[in-house]
Every structure is written in structure tokens, then in C-alpha cells.
Scaffold this motif. Structure first.
Motif, mmCIF file in Angstrom:
data_model
loop_
_atom_site.group_PDB
_atom_site.id
_atom_site.type_symbol
_atom_site.label_atom_id
_atom_site.label_comp_id
_atom_site.label_asym_id
_atom_site.label_seq_id
_atom_site.Cartn_x
_atom_site.Cartn_y
_atom_site.Cartn_z
ATOM 1 N N LYS A 1 -0.951 9.752 -5.217
ATOM 2 C CA LYS A 1 0.165 9.954 -4.669
ATOM 3 C C LYS A 1 0.237 10.898 -3.558
ATOM 4 O O LYS A 1 -0.317 12.040 -3.947
ATOM 5 N N GLN A 2 1.036 10.725 -2.612
ATOM 6 C CA GLN A 2 1.249 11.869 -1.459
ATOM 7 C C GLN A 2 2.692 12.018 -1.192
ATOM 8 O O GLN A 2 3.580 11.106 -1.369
ATOM 9 N N THR A 3 3.042 13.388 -0.763
ATOM 10 C CA THR A 3 4.362 13.559 -0.213
ATOM 11 C C THR A 3 4.379 13.330 1.080
ATOM 12 O O THR A 3 5.432 12.809 1.814
ATOM 13 N N THR A 4 3.281 13.644 1.931
ATOM 14 C CA THR A 4 3.208 13.280 3.341
ATOM 15 C C THR A 4 2.084 12.700 3.763
ATOM 16 O O THR A 4 1.061 13.032 2.860
ATOM 17 N N VAL A 5 2.054 11.998 4.777
ATOM 18 C CA VAL A 5 0.880 11.324 5.310
ATOM 19 C C VAL A 5 0.992 11.654 6.557
ATOM 20 O O VAL A 5 1.718 11.307 7.447
ATOM 21 N N THR A 6 -0.008 12.419 7.231
ATOM 22 C CA THR A 6 -0.266 12.800 8.722
ATOM 23 C C THR A 6 -1.031 11.963 9.468
ATOM 24 O O THR A 6 -2.453 11.759 9.269
ATOM 25 N N ILE A 7 -0.722 11.161 10.407
ATOM 26 C CA ILE A 7 -1.670 10.405 11.415
ATOM 27 C C ILE A 7 -1.559 10.817 12.630
ATOM 28 O O ILE A 7 -0.486 11.308 13.247
ATOM 29 N N THR A 8 -2.612 11.406 13.177
ATOM 30 C CA THR A 8 -2.729 12.128 14.426
ATOM 31 C C THR A 8 -3.385 10.844 15.503
ATOM 32 O O THR A 8 -4.736 11.166 15.701
ATOM 33 N N PRO A 9 -2.619 9.817 16.075
ATOM 34 C CA PRO A 9 -3.542 9.053 16.992
ATOM 35 C C PRO A 9 -4.091 9.781 18.351
ATOM 36 O O PRO A 9 -3.243 10.740 18.775
ATOM 37 N N ASN A 10 -5.067 9.278 18.789
ATOM 38 C CA ASN A 10 -5.511 9.798 20.132
ATOM 39 C C ASN A 10 -5.604 8.909 21.151
ATOM 40 O O ASN A 10 -6.147 9.115 22.114
ATOM 41 N N ARG B 1 -5.536 2.859 5.628
ATOM 42 C CA ARG B 1 -6.689 3.758 5.026
ATOM 43 C C ARG B 1 -6.377 5.149 5.512
ATOM 44 O O ARG B 1 -7.070 6.191 4.492
ATOM 45 N N HIS B 2 -5.688 5.458 6.333
ATOM 46 C CA HIS B 2 -5.079 6.891 6.741
ATOM 47 C C HIS B 2 -4.267 7.340 5.398
ATOM 48 O O HIS B 2 -4.288 8.503 5.063
ATOM 49 N N MET B 3 -3.598 6.502 4.741
ATOM 50 C CA MET B 3 -2.749 6.728 3.731
ATOM 51 C C MET B 3 -3.573 7.071 2.505
ATOM 52 O O MET B 3 -3.236 7.487 1.367
ATOM 53 N N GLY B 4 -4.831 6.706 2.453
ATOM 54 C CA GLY B 4 -5.763 7.045 1.330
ATOM 55 C C GLY B 4 -5.982 5.563 0.497
ATOM 56 O O GLY B 4 -6.638 5.846 -0.504
ATOM 57 N N VAL B 5 -5.609 4.489 0.886
ATOM 58 C CA VAL B 5 -5.848 3.346 0.267
ATOM 59 C C VAL B 5 -7.081 2.724 0.563
ATOM 60 O O VAL B 5 -7.408 2.417 1.778
ATOM 61 N N ASP C 1 0.850 -1.027 0.077
ATOM 62 C CA ASP C 1 0.001 -0.016 -0.075
ATOM 63 C C ASP C 1 0.851 1.242 0.027
ATOM 64 O O ASP C 1 0.666 2.274 -0.861
ATOM 65 N N ALA C 2 1.916 1.259 0.789
ATOM 66 C CA ALA C 2 2.715 2.511 0.834
ATOM 67 C C ALA C 2 3.441 2.912 -0.530
ATOM 68 O O ALA C 2 3.620 3.753 -0.783
ATOM 69 N N SER C 3 3.699 1.671 -1.110
ATOM 70 C CA SER C 3 4.541 1.988 -2.426
ATOM 71 C C SER C 3 3.595 2.487 -3.408
ATOM 72 O O SER C 3 4.129 2.964 -4.629
ATOM 73 N N GLN C 4 2.168 2.320 -3.168
ATOM 74 C CA GLN C 4 1.427 2.897 -4.418
ATOM 75 C C GLN C 4 1.117 4.341 -4.003
ATOM 76 O O GLN C 4 0.816 5.270 -4.906
ATOM 77 N N VAL C 5 1.498 4.860 -2.881
ATOM 78 C CA VAL C 5 1.069 6.204 -2.302
ATOM 79 C C VAL C 5 2.394 7.048 -2.700
ATOM 80 O O VAL C 5 2.297 8.243 -2.744
ATOM 81 N N CYS C 6 3.452 6.512 -2.089
ATOM 82 C CA CYS C 6 4.479 7.396 -2.215
ATOM 83 C C CYS C 6 5.790 6.676 -3.236
ATOM 84 O O CYS C 6 5.503 5.574 -3.376
ATOM 85 N N ASP C 7 6.908 7.358 -3.435
ATOM 86 C CA ASP C 7 7.828 6.709 -4.225
ATOM 87 C C ASP C 7 8.822 5.740 -3.670
ATOM 88 O O ASP C 7 8.859 4.668 -4.295
#
Length: 520
Positions: free
Chosen positions: A106-115, A89-93, A5-11
Motif C-alpha cells: 500500500k502507498q500514499t503517493t506514487v511518483t512518476i517522473t517521465p523523461n 509497474r511504477h506503482m509497484g504492481v 492495480d490502483a485499487s490494490q495500491v491505494c485506498d
């Protein structure tokens, strides 16, 4: 799956390591992995709210060597898997990335803010029934995706289905079981791949003890599927299947008996005789479970499914073991026919639901257009939840496609009953459309889908012939009554026929407009 999944979202993609460094994702189960538990203690990260729960996880951030790290804390292997795939899911997959060709942006950054919130399922067993696979799933699998013997749905296909279930935070399958399909347990590798993915395998209302009578019972060599006149061969078939499951713990056994495939039990002429027969059959089935699975059958998951005529039999006061789960059914059209009364709600086995999003049968089927309104699903399943129906939820999804949204909606409710409410139905659809097609078109897509469901609720397209199926073939050609004139009135209420045609025409124009703005 996460690496892919990560390889699909970023380089680049993640790199797996054995040492703890900053800017890392650390994944573990504290009650099963001492090193991970020690790390949590060192970082002063609590885990008591996760440990001991079923299929639970939480995300927590901490700092190691001056760098932020993300912790995925799981209560067990399945909960850990859900926690990992939540990152996708947070990465948009999308969970439908493979099944529906949803290419993540494709994204340059993925922000996850756990609570730090603990995520755990509302319903213990959540899944789908693959049914009426004759024209879609089965031929596609055996002829295209996984070429093999005619009728085979093999482990390569089931691996993709099980991956989808994990991504949808589900854990249970009732495998495809029509006569055209080679039975699940006759295909090498199928049961093994279910265990690899941690998927619980159950079976439908007419498959006692995981035995597929439709595909496995050969009347030419075995005689009638009749417990009274052919008891030894019936018991031998059940015994062999249960013995095959010895040493495994990922099965949910249906108890009771109906006829071969979807029919009444053979050899009974009255509901009272049916009741007496089932009260004889079930103790024998439980003795097989005690012999081969667990000496204490109350520890073996079992389901009694009063579907169609069996509900009448059950309501005569039939005795069902207290530890067995009562699986209530809809009327095949999305309306529940029965739920647990106050005494039934006290049963140790609890209750579940078998719900149709697709149906083949009388008086008319609906197989490939997926028109059940989400509001109807919400109303019925929320009612089920309120009546303590929380052990097992299964949706008949037919061939899987094109019921992607309805399947996910159903499973979202099973995972988190508060994930949707009467006032957030549209927002749920809009969020789904944004993830699948992009935020720019989300509201427009949700609006046209809502109109589609509204028109389907008014009358399903399959029912526009005002006829019926599966009638007497002696009376009707192929068992189909003739198509008759519409009951829509062209002379009253503003010309109902024209209104309906105009509504569908407008929908088509809007879909064409939206499609032209979505990148290929």
C-alpha cells in the motif's frame, strides 16, 4: 487492469472521465484519435517519435488548467497497452501479482517522473510456448480454475495468460498442444480472447499452419499422418484450419512438416528425400495462405523451424521462401545450435529463436525446477541478437510455474536488449527480488537464487541419476535406463559429494531464514 492495480495500491482507484481536467492521466494514439492528436498539438507535445513505430509508447507530463497531467502516448493499441501497464509497474504492481500471489505494498503517493523517452521493442514478436502441460497447467485449468471437459484449457485461463504476457511486454503465444489437452482451436472462445488481448498466436515446429497434429489428427478415422500416402486428408486438415483464420491478422503460421507430435516426417527414409518433400509441401501451404489469408503470401507471417532432424535437412541446401522467418533452436539444454550466416542475415523474413527453459525428451528432461542460469540465457540470446536474430523469440516455459524469473528475464531481453549486460546480471535479479519480496530481503534472495543457478549449472537435479529417458522399451523398462552411481568423487577434490550436499543444506537454511522475515 490499471484500475484494478490502483485499487490494490491505494485506498481509492482511478475514475474514468470524458472531459480533460487537471491531475489526469490522458491515454491515446495520435495517428488514430484526432481529438488526442489535437490535444497534443495544443499542449505543444511532440509525437512524431512515436507515430509509425511498432508497439511503442512514451510518457510525457504537461499542464492543463494549472494542474499537472500525465500523457500516455501510444503508437498502436499494443504499444498503448504497454504504456498503461508501465504505470502499474511504477506503482509497484508485479506482472506476477495474480500468478504468484504477489500483493503490492500500500502507498500514499506514487511518483512518476517521465523523461519523454520512447519505449519500443527490440524483437518484433516476443512470447512463450506452453508445453508439457500434462501435470500442472492443464489439470489445474480444467479441474480447478475453469472446470470443464477433461483436458480443456479454456478462454478464462488463456485470458489470465494473455494478461500476463501484456504485463511482461510480450505479444505472442504458442498454445499448449500435448495429446492430453484439447487443442486450442477446438475450445470455443480461445481464439476470440487472443484477439481481445492483441496476442499473436503461432505454433510449434510440429504444428504446420496452426494445425495441432498431436491432438487433432485421429489415425483411427483419418489414417496415417503421411503426406505421401494420405495427401488429400492431410491437405484437407490444413485447409480447414487456414480457412478458419480468414479475416484475422493475429497469427504466425509455421510452414513445413514433421511427424505427428514430435517426430520425423512420415514417408521419408533419407535426409535428401526429406528435403525434397518439404520443398514440395511448403509451396502448397503457401498457396493455402494466398487463397484464404492474403493473395500475397509474402505479407503473411510465416516461420520455418529447423528443429532436431530438420536442421540437417535444411543444411542440405533446402529452399525456404525468402520472406519466411528462420527460427533457430537451442539443443534443448539452452545452447543455440545454429544462427544465421551473412547471407541468411539478408533474408526478408529475418530470423528468430526457439529456446528451452523447460524440456521433456531424450537424453533427459528437466521440467519443474527452472535451473537454467540467467547468465547462460544472456550469453546465448545476446549472441542471437548480435547475429541479427530479431524477428521472433519464443521460450518454452513448460507450465509457466516455477519459471517466473527466467521467463521474465528472457522477455526483458526481447523487449530491450540493453536492459541487462554481463555486469548487471545480479542487479537485474536483485531488482526482481525487491519487487516480488521487498527490498529488505532482495540481496539475500538474489544471492541464494544465484547459488541455486550455479549448482544447477554444475548438474541439474533431474540428472543426478546418471541415466537417460525415452530409450527403446524393448531394451529398457518403460524406456528408462537404470539409475547409476554418481560420478561425483567422495575421495578426491575435497569430497565432491559432501560439498554438493552441504551447499544445498546451506541453501535450505538460508531460504528458511529469509522466509521467516517475509510477511505472510
Amino acid at each position: 487492469m490499471l484500475f484494478k492495480d490502483a485499487s490494490q495500491v491505494c485506498d481509492g482507484s482511478f475514475k474514468q472521465g470524458t472531459t480533460v481536467n487537471g491531475r489526469s492521466i490522458l491515454i491515446g494514439m495520435p495517428d488514430q484519435e484526432p481529438d488526442f492528436r489535437d490535444l497534443l498539438k495544443q499542449q505543444k507535445v511532440g509525437c512524431k517519435d512515436v507515430v509509425g513505430k511498432r508497439a511503442a509508447f512514451k510518457h510525457v507530463t504537461t499542464t492543463i488548467n494549472g494542474q499537472p497531467c500525465l500523457l500516455v502516448i501510444g503508437s498502436d493499441p499494443r504499444g498503448t497497452a504497454y504504456g498503461v501497464l508501465e504505470l502499474s509497474r511504477h506503482m509497484g504492481v508485479s506482472p506476477w501479482a495474480w500468478w504468484a500471489d504477489v500483493t503490492p505494498a500500500k502507498q500514499t503517493t506514487v511518483t512518476i517522473t517521465p523523461n519523454g523517452r520512447v519505449h519500443a521493442p527490440s524483437v518484433q514478436y516476443r512470447g512463450i510456448f506452453l508445453n508439457d502441460e500434462d501435470w500442472g497447467l492443464m489439470p489445474w485449468s480444467s479441474q480447478n480454475f475453469e472446470p470443464g471437459p477433461r483436458g480443456q484449457i479454456g478462454p478464462k485461463t488463456y485470458a489470465k495468460i494473455f494478461e500476463l504476457l501484456l504485463r511482461l511486454r510480450a505479444n505472442t503465444i504458442w498454445p499448449a498442444m500435448h495429446e492430453c489437452t484439447i487443442p486450442f482451436y477446438q475450445v470455443p472462445g480461445n481464439d476470440e480472447v487472443s484477439r481481445k488481448y492483441g496476442i499473436v498466436v503461432g505454433s510449434s515446429h510440429c504444428e504446420p499452419l496452426l494445425y495441432n497434429s498431436a491432438g487433432e489428427w485421429n489415425e483411427a478415422s483419418m489414417g496415417r499422418y503421411n503426406f505421401f500416402t494420405n495427401k488429400d486428408k492431410v491437405l484437407n486438415a490444413w485447409t480447414n484450419r487456414v480457412a478458419q483464420m480468414a479475416g484475422t491478422d493475429n497469427h504466425f503460421y509455421t510452414i513445413g512438416m514433421r511427424g505427428k507430435h514430435d517426430g520425423r516426417m512420415e514417408g521419408v527414409s533419407t535426409a535428401e528425400a526429406y528435403k525434397e518433400a518439404l520443398e514440395t509441401v511448403i509451396p502448397i501451404q503457401r498457396s493455402l495462405l494466398a487463397k484464404h489469408i492474403n493473395p500475397d503470401p509474402t505479407k503473411v507471417p510465416q516461420a520455418f523451424i529447423p528443429y532436431k532432424e530438420v536442421l540437417e535437412v535444411y543444411d542440405l541446401g533446402m529452399k525456404v521462401p525468402d520472406d519466411a522467418t528462420l527460427i533457430w533452436c537451442d539443443d534443448n539444454y539452452g545452447y543455440l545450435t545454429r544462427l544465421s550466416n551473412p547471407n541468411e542475415q539478408k533474408r526478408a523474413g529475418g530470423a528468430g529463436v526457439y529456446y528451452h527453459l523447460s524440456y521433456w525428451g531424450r537424453p533427459h528432461d528437466y521440467l519443474w525446477l527452472a535451473t537454467t542460469p540467467p547468465a547462460q540465457i544472456y550469453s546465448e540470446m545476446r549472441k542471437a541478437w548480435d547475429y541479427n536474430t530479431r524477428k521472433l523469440w519464443i521460450a518454452n516455459v513448460g507450465d509457466i510455474k516455477p519459471g517466473e524469473y527466467l521467463t521474465e528475464f528472457f522477455l526483458d531481453m526481447a523487449w530491450d536488449i540493453e536492459s541487462v549486460s554481463p555486469t548487471t546480471l545480479l542487479q537485474h535479479l536483485e531488482r526482481w527480488a525487491a519487487r516480488e519480496f521487498g527490498s529488505a530481503n532482495a540481496k539475500a534472495i538474489a544471492a541464494v537464487m544465484s547459488d541455486y543457478y550455479r549448482l544447477g549449472m554444475e548438474r541439474k537435479p533431474e540428472f543426478m541419476g546418471w541415466n537417460a529417458v525415452e530409450l527403446s522399451k524393448q531394451t529398457y523398462h518403460r524406456g528408462l535406463s537404470p539409475v547409476t552411481d554418481t560420478e561425483y568423487n567422495p575421495l578426491a577434490f575435497g569430497d565432491e559429494i559432501k560439498q554438493r550436499i552441504d551447499a544445498f543444506d546451506a541453501m535450505i537454511r538460508e531460504v528458511d531464514r529469509i522466509e521467516s522475515s517475509i510477511p505472510a
